[in-house]
Write an enzyme that holds these catalytic residues in place. Structure first.
Site, PDB file in Angstrom:
ATOM      1  N   ASP A   1     -78.196   7.931 -63.497  1.00  0.00           N
ATOM      2  CA  ASP A   1     -79.288   8.815 -63.879  1.00  0.00           C
ATOM      3  C   ASP A   1     -78.949   9.635 -65.119  1.00  0.00           C
ATOM      4  O   ASP A   1     -77.801   9.671 -65.575  1.00  0.00           O
ATOM      5  CB  ASP A   1     -79.619   9.770 -62.720  1.00  0.00           C
ATOM      6  CG  ASP A   1     -80.146   9.023 -61.503  1.00  0.00           C
ATOM      7  OD1 ASP A   1     -80.699   7.919 -61.681  1.00  0.00           O
ATOM      8  OD2 ASP A   1     -79.999   9.545 -60.381  1.00  0.00           O
TER       9      ASP A   1
ATOM     10  N   TYR B   1     -68.081   6.022 -56.665  1.00  0.00           N
ATOM     11  CA  TYR B   1     -68.525   7.177 -57.446  1.00  0.00           C
ATOM     12  C   TYR B   1     -67.583   8.349 -57.182  1.00  0.00           C
ATOM     13  O   TYR B   1     -67.015   8.482 -56.090  1.00  0.00           O
ATOM     14  CB  TYR B   1     -69.937   7.592 -57.055  1.00  0.00           C
ATOM     15  CG  TYR B   1     -71.023   6.722 -57.643  1.00  0.00           C
ATOM     16  CD1 TYR B   1     -71.580   7.011 -58.895  1.00  0.00           C
ATOM     17  CD2 TYR B   1     -71.491   5.612 -56.959  1.00  0.00           C
ATOM     18  CE1 TYR B   1     -72.563   6.204 -59.429  1.00  0.00           C
ATOM     19  CE2 TYR B   1     -72.484   4.797 -57.495  1.00  0.00           C
ATOM     20  CZ  TYR B   1     -73.019   5.109 -58.733  1.00  0.00           C
ATOM     21  OH  TYR B   1     -73.992   4.307 -59.272  1.00  0.00           O
TER      22      TYR B   1
END
Length: 280
Positions: free
Chosen positions: A52, A110
């Site tokens: 994002d 992540y």
């Protein structure tokens, strides 16, 4: 046609994410522009997944097909000389015809970084969320344990998610702490640490917390919502067992806030074919 694979890292601060979109200014756009400048042809780049706006990557994988015969050992320097300084191609190699950066990914990792020292770090402020109060690391670790395995993660995804189902598998998750012990050694005569320990003991800690989550796939905002909810556990606003209850509820309203994007980085992607891993 050659199938070239790129290993890319980037600072996502000034971009609208990885994947191309009508507004432009994405990592994919910049990479495709650099490839076009080099080869004279517009190629379509496929990434391992989208990140994002404001999210970074240490190890993003992408591939594209090209008739170009430029030697493989010249691609890295040639692309980097045509890219902005906040996007760096680390490696280029020729993959098999069947390699697909998105479909071939076995798992992704992540990292979310939380700085709970009183003073923010000027030089890392783009890559970590500054939370100026101490957190209960043990409670956060216990809460994180409830998410391991295959579950419906509806509580930990945005209502804007377009996925047909929210069942995902979290393979592993951990919290590491950089506890600032070097600062204690640097200022041994200060009574600050004694006052701190008397007030909080081992219950709550300052330092830089690194949250690592590895899974077979992730939903929109999933890691950032997990991080935001874990921070509430660390603050004492929720208990560790609440994480399991939130998961079972399958209701986004039950979870905590979505943490800021700049604390998140795509840390690694694993493949069967890729001749290296995220630690190389």
């Amino acid at each position: 046609m050659r199938n070239l694979v790129l290993i890319v890292c980037y600072d996502g601060t000034d971009y609208y994410g990885f994947q191309s979109q009508p507004g432009g200014n994405t990592i994919q756009d910049k990479l495709e522009d650099a490839i076009e400048k080099l080869t004279g042809e517009r190629s379509h780049l496929v990434g391992s997944g989208r990140t994002d706006a404001g999210v970074h990557a240490r190890y993003q994988v992408a591939n594209f097909r090209t008739p170009s015969r430029i030697p493989i050992d010249r691609w890295v320097l040639a692309l980097n000389s045509r890219l902005p300084s906040d996007i760096v191609v680390q490696c280029v190699y020729e993959g098999s015809d069947r390699f697909h950066a998105r479909h071939g990914a076995l798992s992704k990792t992540y990292r979310y970084t939380i700085n709970c020292n009183r003073i923010p770090d000027l030089f890392r402020r783009r890559y970590e969320f500054h939370h100026p109060t101490p957190l209960d690391l043990q409670a956060m670790r216990e809460g994180l344990g409830h998410l391991i395995g295959t579950h419906d993660f509806s509580s930990f995804t945005s209502p804007l998610s377009t996925k047909p189902n929210h069942i995902r598998t979290v393979i592993s998750a951990r919290l590491d702490l950089e506890d600032g012990s070097d600062i204690r050694d640097q200022y041994p005569v200060s009574d600050h640490w004694a006052k701190w320990d008397a007030k909080y003991g081992e219950a709550k800690r300052r330092g830089v917390i690194q949250l690592y989550i590895t899974g077979t796939g992730f939903l929109y905002n999933m890691v950032r919502i997990i991080a935001g909810t874990l921070i509430q556990v660390g603050e004492g606003k929720r208990t560790a067992s609440d994480m399991g209850d939130i998961l079972a509820a399958k209701d986004r309203a039950k979870a905590g806030p979505t943490s800021v994007p700049h604390g998140l980085s795509l840390w690694g992607v694993d493949y069967e074919e890729l001749p290296m891993n995220m630690d190389d």
